[in-house]
Design an enzyme around this catalytic site. Structure first.
Site, mmCIF file in Angstrom:
data_model
loop_
_atom_site.group_PDB
_atom_site.id
_atom_site.type_symbol
_atom_site.label_atom_id
_atom_site.label_comp_id
_atom_site.label_asym_id
_atom_site.label_seq_id
_atom_site.Cartn_x
_atom_site.Cartn_y
_atom_site.Cartn_z
ATOM 1 N N HIS A 1 -62.171 -30.038 -33.363
ATOM 2 C CA HIS A 1 -62.717 -29.526 -34.618
ATOM 3 C C HIS A 1 -63.467 -30.617 -35.388
ATOM 4 O O HIS A 1 -64.498 -30.342 -36.007
ATOM 5 C CB HIS A 1 -61.591 -28.970 -35.496
ATOM 6 C CG HIS A 1 -61.182 -27.581 -35.149
ATOM 7 N ND1 HIS A 1 -61.996 -26.496 -35.351
ATOM 8 C CD2 HIS A 1 -60.034 -27.093 -34.604
ATOM 9 C CE1 HIS A 1 -61.379 -25.394 -34.966
ATOM 10 N NE2 HIS A 1 -60.195 -25.729 -34.497
ATOM 11 N N ASP B 1 -57.097 -30.087 -30.169
ATOM 12 C CA ASP B 1 -57.742 -29.126 -31.069
ATOM 13 C C ASP B 1 -58.239 -29.815 -32.331
ATOM 14 O O ASP B 1 -59.360 -29.574 -32.792
ATOM 15 C CB ASP B 1 -56.755 -28.014 -31.419
ATOM 16 C CG ASP B 1 -57.390 -26.917 -32.265
ATOM 17 O OD1 ASP B 1 -58.287 -26.223 -31.748
ATOM 18 O OD2 ASP B 1 -56.999 -26.752 -33.432
ATOM 19 N N THR C 1 -55.771 -19.947 -31.956
ATOM 20 C CA THR C 1 -54.576 -20.608 -31.416
ATOM 21 C C THR C 1 -53.375 -19.679 -31.300
ATOM 22 O O THR C 1 -52.757 -19.580 -30.241
ATOM 23 C CB THR C 1 -54.212 -21.824 -32.293
ATOM 24 O OG1 THR C 1 -55.253 -22.796 -32.192
ATOM 25 C CG2 THR C 1 -52.901 -22.448 -31.844
ATOM 26 N N HIS D 1 -64.083 -22.189 -32.980
ATOM 27 C CA HIS D 1 -63.955 -21.213 -31.891
ATOM 28 C C HIS D 1 -63.598 -19.874 -32.530
ATOM 29 O O HIS D 1 -63.542 -19.745 -33.739
ATOM 30 C CB HIS D 1 -62.859 -21.658 -30.918
ATOM 31 C CG HIS D 1 -61.600 -22.088 -31.607
ATOM 32 N ND1 HIS D 1 -60.601 -21.213 -31.976
ATOM 33 C CD2 HIS D 1 -61.202 -23.311 -32.063
ATOM 34 C CE1 HIS D 1 -59.633 -21.877 -32.581
ATOM 35 N NE2 HIS D 1 -59.970 -23.151 -32.669
#
Length: 538
Positions: free
Chosen positions: A299, A295, A75, A476
């Protein structure tokens, strides 16, 4: 003669006003959707409405092949690279956290003990962009207009607001889980503006927690997702199964982040900021808006979940509402907007395995412990590796010096062990990449992500489908297309309708903005202008 001089000087104001000036939009809006894979533009398109993503796709300009040109894909580096026009090797933000050799400790990208919280708690509020080494496009806009232009950042995450807004921003605002309020720090101002105090006083977060998150449509109609009840997802606090409807407890503000309510709250705050700060009324201003809830949901539930699909269907509606607001407040065609992402995400590894697709997980914590056990046998010392972070092995530098251990020999042993582990494709000496035998494309990604003192000594490159995380949800950070291929849509002022399949890098965004705005590029920019857009602007 006097009469002619008087006549000539009387024309001067008219001539001066007729001189061509720099033309800029009233407002530049950057929307970064945290963890948005490029294929989400199309995976859920059949249920998108006409006013959100489809409006941008059909009326704007689509850069179809936009990729992060560095790893790790996290991020903080993603947001920073978008707005600085360069990669971690030059802007210095190598991860969300990293062990910092200069500071001698692990640091968070925005933490700053020299500032104070404004409107929030100590833990949430002591933040600034001081670790970012480069200017942003917002900084350059401020400099170009002698600070008449104003720049703001908004996000649930502090790093999603602070890093895009830059060093000279008028303010950045982020969400404090302990209070349910938007806050800032003394880096920007001494007190919250009255309009922020009023907004927080409306207690929108409390209202959003009062009713459950259910699907927009009947669950059975979500054909782009696997079954709602499955073994690949985490549960919210108080849940026995990860299924709809998801209910939230009073005051559980962290739960706001893991539902579409988080993006709804961010859009509400953005609309209020634009109106209360009168953006676009006196100059070309800029708003950096990061949408973080995607996000957190990604997750927790992974790309194939009903939750992810419903999140993007709701985001499409929220985006349409925001575009209508901009049309009404600024006038259609008077604002310039881009929408992109900081990174993508992998499919859940266990789910892939169940589909007979190669995949797996290898925890960085487990790898670090195994490395230390192996290295103790080889070198006779404990804890020679301080940890594995951001897919990089960090050595215990003080111990190496005190025990006079050969760094080259140690790095060689680290590489040998890593390469013996299932799921690891390459292990590379980050301090001597030129000598490594690996694809040139991987070398370039590693090099662009390497910042001395903030990066590890050995990079670990996982096999496709592999990542470091738990068995549920996803994450990621890797080199693969699912993590690096991101959407990039342009819309509004001087933007042509169309698309390109030419290769575009995330670092090209700020450089293209600089060209459109006729201002200097950020001071570490390495990107290139996307000519298919700017050629039309000419």
């Amino acid at each position: 003669m006097k009469r002619y001089l008087v006549a000539a000087f009387s024309l001067f104001p008219f001539l001066a006003s007729a001189q061509p000036g720099v033309k800029r939009p009233r407002l530049v809006i950057g929307i970064v959707v945290d963890q948005m894979r490029w294929d989400y533009l199309y995976r859920f398109q059949d249920r998108y409405g006409s006013g959100g993503f489809n409006r941008l796709l059909q009326e704007g300009f689509n850069c179809q092949q936009t990729f992060l040109n560095y790893i790790p894909s996290y991020t903080a580096p993603g947001h920073t690279s978008i707005y600085t026009g360069t990669y971690p090797a030059l802007h210095g933000v190598t991860g969300n956290d990293w062990p910092d050799r200069k500071e001698g400790t692990s640091v968070y990208c925005c933490e700053d003990a020299s500032v104070s919280p404004v409107g929030g708690s100590e833990a949430a509020g002591r933040m600034s962009p001081h670790r970012m080494k480069a200017t942003t496009i917002g900084d350059e806009l401020r400099l170009a207009t002698n600070f008449r232009s104003r720049v703001f950042g908004i996000s649930l995450k502090d790093r999603g607001a602070i890093l895009p807004a830059g060093h000279s921003a008028n303010a950045a605002y982020w969400f404090d889980d302990s209070t349910g309020n938007f806050i800032t720090s003394s880096f920007y101002r001494k007190a919250l503006p009255e309009w922020v105090v009023r907004f927080n006083g409306m207690r929108y977060a409390d209202s959003m927690l009062a009713y459950p998150w259910n699907t927009l449509y009947p669950v059975a109609s979500y054909r782009n997702s696997i079954s709602d009840n499955n073994a690949y997802e985490y549960t919210l606090k108080g849940e026995s199964e990860p299924v709809f409807p998801h209910r939230f407890g009073p005051g559980d503000y962290k739960a706001i982040r893991r539902s579409p309510r988080g993006n709804e709250l961010s859009f509400l705050f953005a609309k209020e900021l634009i109106a209360q700060e009168h953006l676009g009324e006196r100059s070309c201003d800029m708003l950096a808006l990061s949408l973080s809830a995607t996000d957190y949901v990604g997750h927790a539930y992974a790309p194939n979940s009903v939750e992810a699909e419903d999140m993007y269907l709701r985001l499409d509606r929220q985006l349409a509402s925001f575009l209508r607001f901009l049309d009404s407040y600024l006038g259609e065609g008077n604002y310039l907007l881009f929408l992109s992402a900081d990174h993508g995400a992998a499919h859940n590894a266990l789910w892939l395995q169940d589909q007979r697709v190669p995949a797996g997980t290898l925890s960085e914590t487990v790898l670090a412990a195994a490395l230390n056990k192996y290295l103790k046998v080889q070198f006779g010392a404990d804890s020679l590796v301080s940890g594995v972070f951001n897919y990089q092995v960090f050595l215990n530098e003080p111990l190496l010096l005190s025990r006079h251990i050969d760094r080259i020999a140690l790095k060689t042993a680290v590489k040998q062990y890593c390469l013996s582990q299932e799921g690891i494709a390459y292990a590379a000496d980050m301090e001597n990449l030129a000598s490594e035998t690996m694809p040139a494309a991987l070398k370039e990604l590693l090099l662009n992500g390497y910042y001395p003192g903030r990066s590890g000594s050995v990079a670990v490159v996982y096999e496709p489908g592999w990542y470091s995380d738990g068995k549920k949800g996803t994450t990621h950070g890797t080199w693969n297309p699912y993590d690096r291929h991101i959407p990039l849509l342009w819309y509004g002022w001087h933007i042509p309708q169309g698309e390109t399949f030419d290769a575009v890098a995330v670092t090209d965004i700020a450089v293209t903005l600089a060209a459109l705005l006729h201002i200097q590029q950020p001071d570490a920019a390495t990107g290139k202008v996307i000519g298919k857009i700017t050629d039309q602007e000419r």
